[in-house]
Design a protein around this motif. Structure first.
Motif, PDB file in Angstrom:
ATOM      1  N   PRO A  52       0.802  -1.234   0.000  1.00 37.74           N
ATOM      2  CA  PRO A  52       0.000   0.000   0.000  1.00 37.74           C
ATOM      3  C   PRO A  52       0.827   1.274   0.000  1.00 37.74           C
ATOM      4  CG  PRO A  52      -0.066  -1.060   2.163  1.00 37.74           C
ATOM      5  CD  PRO A  52       0.585  -2.033   1.224  1.00 37.74           C
ATOM      6  N   LYS A  53       2.010   1.246   0.613  1.00 42.27           N
ATOM      7  CA  LYS A  53       2.823   2.458   0.661  1.00 42.27           C
ATOM      8  C   LYS A  53       3.281   2.858  -0.741  1.00 42.27           C
ATOM      9  CE  LYS A  53       6.848   4.537   2.933  1.00 42.27           C
ATOM     10  NZ  LYS A  53       7.951   4.313   3.906  1.00 42.27           N
ATOM     11  N   GLU A  54       3.769   1.864  -1.513  1.00 33.74           N
ATOM     12  CA  GLU A  54       4.195   2.141  -2.889  1.00 33.74           C
ATOM     13  C   GLU A  54       2.994   2.498  -3.758  1.00 33.74           C
ATOM     14  OE1 GLU A  54       5.010  -0.381  -1.046  1.00 33.74           O
ATOM     15  OE2 GLU A  54       7.136  -0.892  -1.201  1.00 33.74           O
ATOM     16  N   ALA A  55       1.865   1.802  -3.528  1.00 30.61           N
ATOM     17  CA  ALA A  55       0.650   2.105  -4.283  1.00 30.61           C
ATOM     18  C   ALA A  55       0.208   3.541  -4.040  1.00 30.61           C
ATOM     19  CB  ALA A  55      -0.467   1.136  -3.897  1.00 30.61           C
ATOM     20  N   LEU A  56       0.322   3.978  -2.785  1.00 31.02           N
ATOM     21  CA  LEU A  56      -0.100   5.333  -2.435  1.00 31.02           C
ATOM     22  C   LEU A  56       0.660   6.382  -3.244  1.00 31.02           C
ATOM     23  CD1 LEU A  56      -1.875   7.014  -0.455  1.00 31.02           C
ATOM     24  CD2 LEU A  56       0.132   7.112   1.040  1.00 31.02           C
TER      25      LEU A  56
ATOM     26  N   LEU B 286      -7.081   4.616  -4.041  1.00 29.98           N
ATOM     27  CA  LEU B 286      -6.331   5.506  -3.149  1.00 29.98           C
ATOM     28  C   LEU B 286      -6.885   5.436  -1.734  1.00 29.98           C
ATOM     29  CD1 LEU B 286      -4.280   7.680  -2.503  1.00 29.98           C
ATOM     30  CD2 LEU B 286      -5.832   9.383  -3.484  1.00 29.98           C
ATOM     31  N   ALA B 287      -8.206   5.428  -1.601  1.00 32.21           N
ATOM     32  CA  ALA B 287      -8.813   5.341  -0.271  1.00 32.21           C
ATOM     33  C   ALA B 287      -8.445   4.027   0.412  1.00 32.21           C
ATOM     34  CB  ALA B 287     -10.335   5.480  -0.374  1.00 32.21           C
ATOM     35  N   GLU B 288      -8.406   2.944  -0.355  1.00 33.60           N
ATOM     36  CA  GLU B 288      -8.039   1.649   0.231  1.00 33.60           C
ATOM     37  C   GLU B 288      -6.593   1.651   0.706  1.00 33.60           C
ATOM     38  OE1 GLU B 288      -7.906  -3.113  -0.953  1.00 33.60           O
ATOM     39  OE2 GLU B 288      -9.178  -1.739  -2.102  1.00 33.60           O
ATOM     40  N   ALA B 289      -5.701   2.273  -0.068  1.00 29.74           N
ATOM     41  CA  ALA B 289      -4.306   2.376   0.363  1.00 29.74           C
ATOM     42  C   ALA B 289      -4.199   3.171   1.658  1.00 29.74           C
ATOM     43  CB  ALA B 289      -3.467   3.025  -0.745  1.00 29.74           C
ATOM     44  N   LEU B 290      -4.972   4.246   1.755  1.00 29.18           N
ATOM     45  CA  LEU B 290      -4.962   5.054   2.980  1.00 29.18           C
ATOM     46  C   LEU B 290      -5.465   4.249   4.177  1.00 29.18           C
ATOM     47  CD1 LEU B 290      -6.338   8.381   1.458  1.00 29.18           C
ATOM     48  CD2 LEU B 290      -4.037   8.040   2.399  1.00 29.18           C
ATOM     49  N   VAL B 291      -6.516   3.453   3.961  1.00 25.84           N
ATOM     50  CA  VAL B 291      -7.029   2.601   5.051  1.00 25.84           C
ATOM     51  C   VAL B 291      -5.963   1.609   5.480  1.00 25.84           C
ATOM     52  CG1 VAL B 291      -8.715   0.822   5.660  1.00 25.84           C
ATOM     53  CG2 VAL B 291      -9.456   2.855   4.409  1.00 25.84           C
ATOM     54  N   ALA B 292      -5.313   0.974   4.499  1.00 25.16           N
ATOM     55  CA  ALA B 292      -4.292  -0.026   4.813  1.00 25.16           C
ATOM     56  C   ALA B 292      -3.143   0.564   5.602  1.00 25.16           C
ATOM     57  CB  ALA B 292      -3.773  -0.654   3.519  1.00 25.16           C
TER      58      ALA B 292
END
Length: 301
Positions: free
Chosen positions: A78-82, A109-115
């Motif tokens: 998720p960090k790289e995805a963000l 993007l919202a899912e990456a933030l949640v993760a």
């Protein structure tokens, strides 16, 4: 669409048929990530990002960054995805793109933030996107947002609300089968965290069947892994977990209705290996065919 996928060792199929490199890489990334192998998909997306930057093509820079972020998120980064998805958001801002149905990076993007535990930021993004989609009449953009809202609910410990939200979203996503599969997989995780294993198994089974039916092999493999964890033998039972992890994954896909070729593609093995593995599974569990696998694997909760 699958016909344009290409092996990463050579140029994307679109390049050989005259499609510019950045669009070709974007298409190949989507095809490989959905139907074949995520490692090849990542290579195509990264190549597409580099090519689009060199060409100054902001439209396909956004698209390749979106594909890259989606794949990284699916692979548990998720960090790289963000980083990729935040750049997509910035590019949309520069190009004054308001419609959330044009390139659906918002739930990713919202899912990456949640993760990453940035729950307030995720909630703000969901609310803003929901409001914009409603104002523009883009109702089709709403169910994926509900999936991520449910993940946010679950992150806050409200599993009942999350499960109901995911169930409703899955019903509204019948026109988008792969997004529906993701929603069912999220429902399985949520039900498991809420200690409702029977419901979690059902959701995972449905996700496996849906991904398999649409030849989305990476999704089918991930959902099968989820299902396999739910089928783990509890301590103190008289069932003997004799299958290896590879045999278990093969059995999960077969029980969900996948053909030997589908199983081979999903697990990146040969059809001959599948043909040798399934009889071994049958012998170990005392069965004679794949038809008997589903009821054998679900004797109760």
């Amino acid at each position: 669409m699958y016909a344009v996928a290409a092996d990463v060792a050579g140029p994307p199929e679109g390049v050989r048929t005259g499609l510019p490199p950045a669009p070709a890489c974007y298409t190949s990334a989507l095809v490989e990530g959905t139907a074949r192998r995520t490692d090849h998909a990542l290579a195509h997306a990264r190549r597409g990002v580099e090519t689009a930057r060199q060409e100054g093509n902001k439209v396909f820079l956004s698209r390749n960054l979106f594909a890259l972020g989606h794949l990284l998120l699916a692979l548990g980064h998720p960090k790289e995805a963000l980083e990729s998805l935040e750049e997509v958001r910035a590019l949309d801002g520069l190009q004054q793109v308001r419609d959330p149905s044009v390139l659906r990076w918002h739930p990713e993007l919202a899912e990456a933030l949640v993760a990453l535990g940035r729950l307030d930021q995720a909630q703000d993004l969901l609310e803003d996107t929901r409001r914009t989609a409603t104002d523009l009449g883009r109702d089709t953009a709403l169910p994926p947002l509900e999936r991520v809202q449910a993940l946010l609910d679950a992150a806050c410990g409200d599993y009942d609300t999350a499960a109901q939200r995911l169930t409703d979203a899955a019903d509204r996503l019948r026109h988008l089968p792969l997004e529906r599969g993701r929603t069912l997989r999220a429902l399985s995780h949520t039900e498991r965290r809420g200690r409702r294993r029977a419901s979690a198994r059902t959701a995972a089974q449905n996700a496996v069947a849906l991904f398999t039916a649409h030849q989305a092999h990476p999704g089918a493999e991930t959902a099968a892994h989820t299902l396999g964890r739910l089928e783990a033998v509890p301590a103190g039972t008289n069932r003997c977990p004799r299958l290896t992890s590879a045999e278990q994954r093969c059995a999960e896909l077969a029980a969900a209705g996948a053909s030997n070729r589908d199983i081979a593609t999903a697990l990146t093995i040969s059809v001959k290996t599948v043909e040798a593995t399934l009889p071994r599974v049958y012998r170990k569990v005392g069965l004679h065919s794949r038809v008997q696998l589903a009821p054998h694997r679900h004797p109760g909760t």
